[in-house]
Design a protein around this motif. Structure first.
Motif, mmCIF file in Angstrom:
data_model
loop_
_atom_site.group_PDB
_atom_site.id
_atom_site.type_symbol
_atom_site.label_atom_id
_atom_site.label_comp_id
_atom_site.label_asym_id
_atom_site.label_seq_id
_atom_site.Cartn_x
_atom_site.Cartn_y
_atom_site.Cartn_z
ATOM 1 N N GLU A 69 0.805 -1.221 0.000
ATOM 2 C CA GLU A 69 0.000 0.000 0.000
ATOM 3 C C GLU A 69 0.836 1.269 0.000
ATOM 4 O O GLU A 69 0.278 2.363 0.061
ATOM 5 C CB GLU A 69 -0.923 0.006 1.222
ATOM 6 N N ASN A 70 2.154 1.148 -0.064
ATOM 7 C CA ASN A 70 3.010 2.331 0.030
ATOM 8 C C ASN A 70 4.148 2.265 -0.986
ATOM 9 O O ASN A 70 4.571 1.177 -1.411
ATOM 10 C CB ASN A 70 3.616 2.455 1.437
ATOM 11 N N TYR A 71 4.593 3.477 -1.386
ATOM 12 C CA TYR A 71 5.862 3.631 -2.079
ATOM 13 C C TYR A 71 6.956 3.885 -1.041
ATOM 14 O O TYR A 71 6.672 4.305 0.090
ATOM 15 C CB TYR A 71 5.840 4.830 -3.032
ATOM 16 N N ALA A 72 8.198 3.661 -1.437
ATOM 17 C CA ALA A 72 9.340 4.038 -0.614
ATOM 18 C C ALA A 72 10.246 4.947 -1.442
ATOM 19 O O ALA A 72 10.657 4.584 -2.547
ATOM 20 C CB ALA A 72 10.107 2.809 -0.149
ATOM 21 N N VAL A 73 10.514 6.120 -0.925
ATOM 22 C CA VAL A 73 11.430 7.056 -1.580
ATOM 23 C C VAL A 73 12.754 7.012 -0.825
ATOM 24 O O VAL A 73 12.835 7.452 0.328
ATOM 25 C CB VAL A 73 10.851 8.480 -1.613
ATOM 26 N N VAL A 74 13.783 6.460 -1.463
ATOM 27 C CA VAL A 74 15.107 6.304 -0.854
ATOM 28 C C VAL A 74 15.985 7.473 -1.307
ATOM 29 O O VAL A 74 16.234 7.635 -2.495
ATOM 30 C CB VAL A 74 15.742 4.961 -1.254
ATOM 31 N N THR A 75 16.442 8.277 -0.334
ATOM 32 C CA THR A 75 17.262 9.452 -0.631
ATOM 33 C C THR A 75 18.696 9.161 -0.231
ATOM 34 O O THR A 75 18.991 8.865 0.929
ATOM 35 C CB THR A 75 16.741 10.683 0.128
ATOM 36 N N THR A 76 19.597 9.252 -1.214
ATOM 37 C CA THR A 76 21.027 8.999 -0.994
ATOM 38 C C THR A 76 21.796 10.279 -1.272
ATOM 39 O O THR A 76 21.957 10.672 -2.430
ATOM 40 C CB THR A 76 21.529 7.872 -1.908
ATOM 41 N N LEU A 77 22.236 10.950 -0.210
ATOM 42 C CA LEU A 77 23.009 12.195 -0.333
ATOM 43 C C LEU A 77 22.317 13.187 -1.264
ATOM 44 O O LEU A 77 22.929 13.784 -2.156
ATOM 45 C CB LEU A 77 24.421 11.887 -0.831
ATOM 46 N N SER A 79 19.998 12.566 -3.564
ATOM 47 C CA SER A 79 19.450 11.961 -4.770
ATOM 48 C C SER A 79 18.349 10.982 -4.368
ATOM 49 O O SER A 79 18.604 10.025 -3.628
ATOM 50 C CB SER A 79 20.545 11.246 -5.556
ATOM 51 N N ALA A 80 17.107 11.201 -4.889
ATOM 52 C CA ALA A 80 15.954 10.393 -4.495
ATOM 53 C C ALA A 80 15.599 9.380 -5.579
ATOM 54 O O ALA A 80 15.727 9.659 -6.777
ATOM 55 C CB ALA A 80 14.745 11.283 -4.212
ATOM 56 N N GLN A 81 15.171 8.224 -5.125
ATOM 57 C CA GLN A 81 14.754 7.169 -6.028
ATOM 58 C C GLN A 81 13.574 6.433 -5.409
ATOM 59 O O GLN A 81 13.574 6.134 -4.212
ATOM 60 C CB GLN A 81 15.914 6.193 -6.296
ATOM 61 N N ALA A 82 12.565 6.120 -6.243
ATOM 62 C CA ALA A 82 11.343 5.483 -5.751
ATOM 63 C C ALA A 82 11.460 3.974 -5.828
ATOM 64 O O ALA A 82 12.039 3.422 -6.764
ATOM 65 C CB ALA A 82 10.136 5.962 -6.551
ATOM 66 N N GLU A 83 10.877 3.327 -4.839
ATOM 67 C CA GLU A 83 10.812 1.867 -4.797
ATOM 68 C C GLU A 83 9.367 1.481 -4.525
ATOM 69 O O GLU A 83 8.759 1.951 -3.560
ATOM 70 C CB GLU A 83 11.726 1.318 -3.705
ATOM 71 N N SER A 84 8.796 0.620 -5.387
ATOM 72 C CA SER A 84 7.389 0.238 -5.237
ATOM 73 C C SER A 84 7.179 -1.251 -4.965
ATOM 74 O O SER A 84 6.076 -1.660 -4.640
ATOM 75 C CB SER A 84 6.604 0.621 -6.499
ATOM 76 N N GLN A 85 8.242 -2.050 -5.115
ATOM 77 C CA GLN A 85 8.094 -3.485 -4.920
ATOM 78 C C GLN A 85 8.064 -3.812 -3.432
ATOM 79 O O GLN A 85 8.958 -3.440 -2.678
ATOM 80 C CB GLN A 85 9.242 -4.229 -5.604
ATOM 81 N N ALA A 86 7.026 -4.533 -3.027
ATOM 82 C CA ALA A 86 6.877 -4.880 -1.615
ATOM 83 C C ALA A 86 7.896 -5.942 -1.208
ATOM 84 O O ALA A 86 8.343 -6.749 -2.013
ATOM 85 C CB ALA A 86 5.461 -5.389 -1.348
ATOM 86 N N GLY A 87 8.290 -5.886 0.088
ATOM 87 C CA GLY A 87 9.223 -6.875 0.613
ATOM 88 C C GLY A 87 10.327 -6.230 1.431
ATOM 89 O O GLY A 87 10.254 -5.060 1.825
ATOM 90 N N LEU A 88 11.373 -6.997 1.694
ATOM 91 C CA LEU A 88 12.518 -6.543 2.490
ATOM 92 C C LEU A 88 13.542 -5.876 1.586
ATOM 93 O O LEU A 88 13.944 -6.434 0.563
ATOM 94 C CB LEU A 88 13.148 -7.735 3.219
ATOM 95 N N HIS A 89 13.974 -4.669 1.976
ATOM 96 C CA HIS A 89 14.966 -3.914 1.212
ATOM 97 C C HIS A 89 16.056 -3.442 2.179
ATOM 98 O O HIS A 89 15.806 -3.226 3.366
ATOM 99 C CB HIS A 89 14.321 -2.707 0.522
#
Length: 351
Positions: A69-77, A79-89
């Motif tokens: 039910e959620n997106y994950a926006v991973v910000t690295t220094l 720089s942002a990138q979206a992750e939509s696949q459910a599970g362990l990251h």
């Protein structure tokens, strides 16, 4: 009472360990203020404890779990990138940060307060094409289609969406008459607003998309006008009811009339065919009779005369009129009856 040999060995080892510790540490030292001075051993233990805490923190922050039910926006220094696949990251602690953004459809009320249902006049009261005021409430449904742009392309994306929606709502309502806004034009207004707002959100590209927009309620701001519109609506419903009843009556009577018409046509066709057959039979008899007449004219004339007399004489009555009045003479019907009775008694068959 004798002690357990294992207990004696344990006490000896404990005493030896205490002696070795006292030898290694020496007498406790104090500074000029009377506080005990810690040695290198205590500092080394604190360092190990700090390192252990850092490793524990890093281990707990090196992964995250993402649901459907959620997106994950991973910000690295930065720089942002979206992750939509459910599970362990996994992520790098202290370098990467994770922000969750909902995928679900959200709602926004325009013109009223959802919790209480109270109208917000500055949002709901609008002017129509025919210069009438109308109080209109809308409900906007939207969702996040790009979580990175949703977080970083605009400071307040929901506020931007609401202002654009209010603008297009007023613009669209202003080109319709008040009757259309309140009664028959709601579907067209909703569709037009949705199309305009969708195109504008694509152009703005702030990570939001419009799912649907509906008119919750639309009514005039005064009671008198509201009652007038209700009367108009009732009249329209009465008109529709009358039309439906008339169509029903027509649909019931037309098949009956068509069936009667078909029956009349069939009867006429049968009568026509019957008369044609009868005429053809008469023609055939006449032709047959004419052929016989052509061979023997006199005999045919006599036979036809006799046959005609046989048909006419039984129903004829003879009357003689003199100067004293009318007197019946020779009643042929009784005469023919007596003739038929005599023939019956004698065993003859009268044709």
């Amino acid at each position: 009472m004798n002690q357990n040999p294992f207990q004696e060995v344990f006490e000896k080892m404990k005493q030896k360990q205490t002696q070795n510790q006292q030898k290694s540490e020496g007498p406790e030292k104090f500074d000029s203020s009377g506080r005990p001075v810690r040695g290198k051993r205590s500092i080394r233990g604190a360092g190990w404890m700090l390192a252990l805490l850092v490793m524990l923190y890093a281990g707990m922050n090196c992964y995250y779990v993402l649901d459907e039910e959620n997106y994950a926006v991973v910000t690295t220094l930065g720089s942002a990138q979206a992750e939509s696949q459910a599970g362990l990251h996994f992520k790098i602690p202290l370098i990467q940060s994770v922000t969750r953004v909902s995928k679900g459809i959200k709602g926004m009320a325009i013109g009223y307060i959802p919790e209480t249902g109270d109208s917000v006049d500055e949002e709901s009261i609008m002017i129509t094409k025919d210069f009438n005021f109308v109080n209109t409430d809308f409900y906007l449904e939207y969702m996040v289609n790009d979580p990175v742009k949703y977080l970083y392309a605009s400071v307040e994306p929901e506020a931007t969406l609401k202002m654009l929606a209010q603008s297009y709502i007023r613009d669209t309502v202003g080109i319709y008459n008040v009757d259309d806004v309140i009664t028959t034009g709601k579907a067209a207004i909703q569709s037009e607003i949705k199309e305009k707002l969708t195109n504008r959100m694509i152009a703005e590209d702030i990570g939001l998309s419009v799912v649907n927009i509906t008119i919750q309620d639309a009514f005039p701001p005064t009671t008198e006008v509201m009652n007038a519109f209700k009367n108009v609506e009732n009249a329209k419903q009465g008109k529709e009811t009358a039309i439906n009843n008339a169509n029903k009556d027509r649909n019931e009577k037309i098949p009956l009339a068509e069936a009667e018409c078909d029956q009349i046509i069939k009867n006429a066709e049968a009568e026509k065919q019957s008369r044609i057959n009868e005429a053809q039979g008469q023609v055939a008899r006449f032709e047959q009779m004419y052929a016989e007449y052509s061979k023997y004219p006199l005999i045919t004339k006599q036979r036809m005369f006799y046959e005609t007399m046989e048909e006419l004489l039984p129903s004829m009555k003879l009357y003689i009129v003199d100067e004293n009045g009318t007197q019946k003479l020779l009643p042929l019907d009784s005469f023919t009856s007596s003739m038929q009775q005599t023939a019956t008694d004698s065993g003859e068959v009268t044709p």
